[in-house]
Design an enzyme around this catalytic site. Structure first.
Site, PDB file in Angstrom:
ATOM      1  N   ASP A 150     -12.819 -18.272   0.523  1.00 49.54           N
ATOM      2  CA  ASP A 150     -12.298 -18.517   1.254  1.00 49.54           C
ATOM      3  C   ASP A 150     -12.862 -18.799   2.212  1.00 49.54           C
ATOM      4  O   ASP A 150     -13.096 -18.240   3.387  1.00 49.54           O
ATOM      5  CB  ASP A 150     -10.792 -19.785   1.153  1.00 49.54           C
ATOM      6  N   SER A 151     -13.749 -20.738   2.849  1.00 45.78           N
ATOM      7  CA  SER A 151     -14.688 -20.959   3.897  1.00 45.78           C
ATOM      8  C   SER A 151     -13.829 -20.864   5.251  1.00 45.78           C
ATOM      9  O   SER A 151     -14.356 -20.923   6.428  1.00 45.78           O
ATOM     10  CB  SER A 151     -15.647 -21.572   3.677  1.00 45.78           C
TER      11      SER A 151
ATOM     12  N   GLY B 245     -11.929 -24.796   5.579  1.00 47.87           N
ATOM     13  CA  GLY B 245     -11.977 -25.138   6.050  1.00 47.87           C
ATOM     14  C   GLY B 245     -10.133 -26.017   6.304  1.00 47.87           C
ATOM     15  O   GLY B 245      -9.720 -26.672   6.987  1.00 47.87           O
TER      16      GLY B 245
ATOM     17  N   GLN C 102     -14.576 -33.297  -3.429  1.00 48.81           N
ATOM     18  CA  GLN C 102     -13.576 -33.416  -2.520  1.00 48.81           C
ATOM     19  C   GLN C 102     -13.311 -35.312  -2.556  1.00 48.81           C
ATOM     20  O   GLN C 102     -14.053 -35.280  -4.231  1.00 48.81           O
ATOM     21  CB  GLN C 102     -13.878 -33.388  -0.441  1.00 48.81           C
TER      22      GLN C 102
ATOM     23  N   GLY D 248      -8.571 -29.925  -1.126  1.00 51.19           N
ATOM     24  CA  GLY D 248      -8.172 -31.515  -0.756  1.00 51.19           C
ATOM     25  C   GLY D 248      -6.354 -31.506  -2.217  1.00 51.19           C
ATOM     26  O   GLY D 248      -6.812 -33.412  -1.688  1.00 51.19           O
TER      27      GLY D 248
ATOM     28  N   ASP E 266      -5.619 -19.602  -6.645  1.00 48.69           N
ATOM     29  CA  ASP E 266      -4.680 -19.481  -5.541  1.00 48.69           C
ATOM     30  C   ASP E 266      -3.698 -20.698  -5.590  1.00 48.69           C
ATOM     31  O   ASP E 266      -3.241 -21.770  -5.250  1.00 48.69           O
ATOM     32  CB  ASP E 266      -5.604 -19.366  -4.690  1.00 48.69           C
TER      33      ASP E 266
ATOM     34  N   CYS F 299      12.339 -10.651 -17.199  1.00 50.18           N
ATOM     35  CA  CYS F 299      11.197 -10.188 -16.628  1.00 50.18           C
ATOM     36  C   CYS F 299      10.949  -8.522 -16.749  1.00 50.18           C
ATOM     37  O   CYS F 299      11.901  -7.457 -17.225  1.00 50.18           O
ATOM     38  CB  CYS F 299      11.130 -10.654 -15.110  1.00 50.18           C
TER      39      CYS F 299
ATOM     40  N   CYS G 244       8.764  -6.320 -14.759  1.00 50.06           N
ATOM     41  CA  CYS G 244       8.441  -6.179 -13.653  1.00 50.06           C
ATOM     42  C   CYS G 244       8.981  -5.159 -13.058  1.00 50.06           C
ATOM     43  O   CYS G 244      10.500  -4.727 -13.227  1.00 50.06           O
ATOM     44  CB  CYS G 244       8.099  -7.411 -12.695  1.00 50.06           C
TER      45      CYS G 244
ATOM     46  N   CYS H 250      11.684  -6.290 -11.471  1.00 51.11           N
ATOM     47  CA  CYS H 250      13.282  -6.244 -12.730  1.00 51.11           C
ATOM     48  C   CYS H 250      14.177  -5.565 -13.104  1.00 51.11           C
ATOM     49  O   CYS H 250      14.882  -5.425 -13.807  1.00 51.11           O
ATOM     50  CB  CYS H 250      12.586  -8.099 -13.259  1.00 51.11           C
TER      51      CYS H 250
ATOM     52  N   HIS I  98       7.617  -9.320  -7.681  1.00 50.91           N
ATOM     53  CA  HIS I  98       8.424  -9.637  -9.533  1.00 50.91           C
ATOM     54  C   HIS I  98       7.337 -11.726  -8.946  1.00 50.91           C
ATOM     55  O   HIS I  98       7.367 -12.116 -10.430  1.00 50.91           O
ATOM     56  CB  HIS I  98       9.756 -10.809  -8.514  1.00 50.91           C
TER      57      HIS I  98
END
Lengths: 394, 394
Positions: B94-95, B97, B209, B236, B286, B324, B326, B329, B355
């Protein structure tokens, strides 16, 4: 031995050094062994699978902390410490003598036990030798330690003797309580004298005290052996005395301990301390050094410790220890480790801890192999030479 | 496309949802995909091998933070971000901003760029669209983001339009700089216009945006597409607007984006947000939610989030999510996780993060499978029903 599943067998000796196998209800431990410290039921910064990946065969946990949080009753209701924390290999629990000495507020020690206030909420507690045995029976560790009194260094001859003698009287009471609890062994968990016992095969180790006095140590060793425990520990060392004083006390004490039982040097030490103590007959170690120092940025390497905080590592593309095969050294440069430490990433603790534990456990593997092949003396020399090859920076 | 190694292929569609493969110089990413956030070159609390164990195929890192510490020059001298942090799979940067908007002190935005003072040492910086492209070329991420201006919610129509238009002018400058840097691609690292480029196959994504105005969003989307990027992101959103407003903006914007390029919804969101946004044509996500909330004790489960701090879990022997698979768990009870959180063990962060990331990545796996079998609508219904089955406690 009283405990049905616990046993110890020396498989090789080489000078004063011994290689052996300590068997517990939760599996074998190859000795000499180092126990990572999982004070509150976890080794700070690493998961159990991380511990397994570096080859940890036994975990040390702390009764004092677990008794305060989450409480021994709660852990007993979960089926014991192994079930509660999800660790299926052996566990040794320290009784908390040292923690009361170093952490608790307003502590007073009298013949009955240790009165103190919790360092967390100020609540008042009385820990007796019997209660320490009861709590550890609830926790169900494979090895329980007796409650001992820890002495500050240096201490006068008078107080040192009184303290050693009290520790021995406490040991007698702890052993009596332990034997009463486990007299009628059943399927775990069983209730004995109102205590829920979660591991019917627990062993109990006595602790030799006596400060830096060879005479007191010998008296303590002989007296503790006379009471009769599954094994014996040496406590109260590495508290500020010079290294050679400690080594002499270790050598003198192991001579008074039976050959057929494990010998555990509590809270020790540096990699050099481990090698020197194995040379003097020690089988088990625990220490916070590899884990605590990892969190402070100190990494143990085959050529001595380095401090990853140092600016000199900012652009160093080498692994922490080029001779190391751990996950951290296989995947991270010093530059990356320094960055993570510098920006306070949690992962810095994890990666540094993984490396230091690998270094400690690998050192013990090297020691065991050397003893097995009758080359311990050569190993010891080479180990010290390598460590002194470079100027340490921490 | 300009970037030689970067490509995207939609393999199935199901209603508005798409399944595809994004190819980068560091490997493929199955989409829809969730990118764990490794702000400073590490995902807080977990190692790279932990990330791999939960199936992470791409990592997000943050230019703003890495530019301040350890610095883009240092990372370029290490050979780029992949080498520096030891992660061999794709990375998106990510830049910054959003970070300038939320973290930096005394920031002023003008046509040239963003002037701000570091939140760490107060040093003064000017970040222009060109410089953001240069820094990311040094980092060598597989996907670089253009520098955009982030707007507070709610905002007036006038400032919203001005900000959107500035972001578009900045996008034009960022693209021109990117094209100039990569015009003469060579063997990496190569120097271009005084910038050390560490990944010759970097792609650059534009950012749409326009706040919550459908008109501005459409104008921004069409304008950004006209500039021409390897792919397009929606920025945004999830800044305080109601959920259905966000979903409508997402649906309206994806309609204006080309079908053959990935669509990335930045900083979003809850598990429900992911499912709803996939339904509206999003391919990449993300969000700090799974990792940040893990460190605060919130665990996402198939029946809604639980807060492991709660006293009700003190004696709960179930895993965090019985459905789950994982590591957490499989090996830890809620009682143990609560204890670790309560006593502030570092490992609590690690286990909770493992988890939550597994839950997010597993949700995306479920989404991808559902699309592949033409059952996304059924998956979506069942997902929401299961989540609403119990009263959430956090």
């Amino acid at each position: 031995m009283t405990s049905s599943a616990f046993s110890f067998r020396v498989t090789q000796t080489d000078g004063g050094a011994r290689r052996g196998v300590m068997t517990t209800a939760h599996g074998d431990v190859q000795t000499p062994a180092f126990m990572p410290v999982g004070t509150q039921g976890a080794v700070k910064g690493v998961t159990h699978r991380d511990l397994e990946s570096v080859g940890a065969e036994i975990l040390l946990s702390n009764m004092y902390h677990l008794y305060l949080r989450p409480g021994a009753d709660l852990i007993a209701r979960r089926g014991g410490l192994h079930t509660f924390i999800g660790w299926s290999r052996p566990i040794l629990t320290d009784s908390g003598g040292y923690q009361i000495f170093s952490l608790a507020a307003r502590r007073t020690i009298d013949e009955e036990g240790a009165r103190f206030r919790s360092h967390l909420d100020g609540s008042a507690h009385l820990l007796t030798p019997e209660k320490a045995a009861d709590i550890q029976a609830q926790l169900g560790s494979d090895v329980a330690m007796v409650l001992d009194e820890c002495l500050a260094y240096p201490s006068e001859a008078g107080p040192a003797r009184q303290s050693m003698e009290r520790t021995m009287r406490w040991a007698r009471r702890a052993r009596a309580r332990f034997l009463a609890l486990y007299e009628k062994r059943g399927q775990a968990p069983f209730s004995s004298d109102g205590v829920v016992v979660t591991n019917p095969d627990q062993a109990q180790f006595g602790i030799v005290q006596g400060g830096v006095s060879p005479e007191l140590r010998e008296e303590s060793a002989r007296g503790t052996v006379a009471i009769g425990f599954e094994a014996y520990a040496i406590g109260g060392l590495s508290v500020g005395e010079p290294g050679d004083v400690m080594y002499d006390i270790v050598a003198g004490t192991t001579r008074c301990l039976p050959d057929g039982r494990p010998r555990y040097l509590m809270g020790v030490g540096t990699p050099q301390d481990l090698v020197e103590s194995v040379a003097r007959g020690i089988d088990l170690f625990d220490c916070v050094l590899p884990t605590r120092n990892a969190r402070n940025g100190q990494l143990f390497t085959s050529e001595g410790p380095i401090n990853i905080k140092n600016a000199r590592y900012a652009e160093d593309d080498q692994p922490a220890d080029p001779a190391c095969g751990c996950y951290t050294c296989r995947t991270c440069s010093r530059a990356y480790l320094r960055h993570l430490f510098h920006v306070r990433e949690i992962t810095a603790s994890t990666l540094n801890t993984l490396h230091n534990l690998h270094f400690y456990l690998d050192t013990l593997r090297g020691i065991r192999d050397a003893i097995a092949f009758g080359r311990f003396e050569r190993f010891r020399l080479a180990f010290h030479q390598r460590l002194s090859r470079r100027l340490h920076d921490s």
